[in-house]
Design an enzyme around this catalytic site. Structure first.
Site, PDB file in Angstrom:
ATOM      1  N   HIS A 138       0.832  -1.215   0.000  1.00  0.00           N
ATOM      2  CA  HIS A 138       0.000   0.000   0.000  1.00  0.00           C
ATOM      3  C   HIS A 138       0.855   1.248   0.000  1.00  0.00           C
ATOM      4  O   HIS A 138       2.066   1.201   0.231  1.00  0.00           O
ATOM      5  CB  HIS A 138      -0.985  -0.007   1.174  1.00  0.00           C
ATOM      6  CG  HIS A 138      -0.352  -0.039   2.534  1.00  0.00           C
ATOM      7  ND1 HIS A 138       0.234   1.058   3.113  1.00  0.00           N
ATOM      8  CD2 HIS A 138      -0.231  -1.051   3.433  1.00  0.00           C
ATOM      9  CE1 HIS A 138       0.678   0.738   4.324  1.00  0.00           C
ATOM     10  NE2 HIS A 138       0.421  -0.539   4.536  1.00  0.00           N
ATOM     11  N   CYS A 154       3.250  -5.075   6.382  1.00  0.00           N
ATOM     12  CA  CYS A 154       2.919  -4.722   5.000  1.00  0.00           C
ATOM     13  C   CYS A 154       4.124  -4.106   4.305  1.00  0.00           C
ATOM     14  O   CYS A 154       5.084  -3.689   4.938  1.00  0.00           O
ATOM     15  CB  CYS A 154       1.754  -3.733   4.962  1.00  0.00           C
ATOM     16  SG  CYS A 154       0.168  -4.476   5.345  1.00  0.00           S
TER      17      CYS A 154
END
Length: 179
Positions: A138, A154
């Site tokens: 992201h 992440c």
């Protein structure tokens, strides 16, 4: 239990273990990677229940070098610096694939304008921010932290990069994370 459409409203996506289903009849069952814990789980589904597609893209993430490379048909399409998980919440290593594309409500927020959910899960967090610890790629509201160990697992990229990726990279794209 897996549902189609997914909780986010998108299609349920699998990646074939053996990417050559050509010549199989509709009665065949094929082995697929499953977006469940533990990472690397596979299962069997009837070929007749699937809609197969070829994908020219693949993503390689070298966590040790904080680099993400996107390949398209054997050619380097994009390369960028990333932020990855910290020592206590490391980015898991392994073979994954993109299962969803989300557009967070605040494009300037923590996850940037887009987030790809991967088929893998954190190996240290059973839940995170109301979810079940799915890892993703992201954007970020802290571009200065790219190139460091900064996340809960992440992979973070610059918002311009995730926006470019969101317009091109299809669901099902393989993602390899190594050291």
């Amino acid at each position: 239990e897996l549902s189609n459409p997914t909780e986010a409203g998108g299609p349920l996506v699998f990646q074939l273990v053996d990417d050559d289903a050509a010549g199989l009849d509709d009665e065949a069952w094929v082995e697929v990677h499953l977006p469940v814990r533990p990472n690397g789980t596979t299962g069997w589904v009837p070929l007749a229940e699937l809609s197969l597609s070829r994908n020219p893209y693949r993503i390689e993430i070298d966590a040790g070098d904080h680099r993400l490379v996107i390949w398209r048909g054997g050619r380097r399409w994009l390369e960028t610096t990333v932020g990855i998980g910290t020592g206590s919440t490391p980015t898991p290593r392994g073979q994954f694939y993109i299962i969803e594309l989300l557009q967070p409500p605040d494009p300037g927020g923590l996850y940037g304008p887009f987030a790809f959910g991967l088929s893998g899960f954190s190996e240290t967090l059973r839940s995170f921010a109301g979810g079940d610890g799915v890892i993703g790629i992201h954007g970020t509201d802290e571009p200065e932290a790219l190139g460091t160990d900064v996340s809960h697992g992440c992979v973070r990229v610059h918002n311009d990069v995730i926006s470019e990726m969101a317009g091109v990279i299809p669901l099902g794209t393989p993602v390899t994370i190594t050291d």
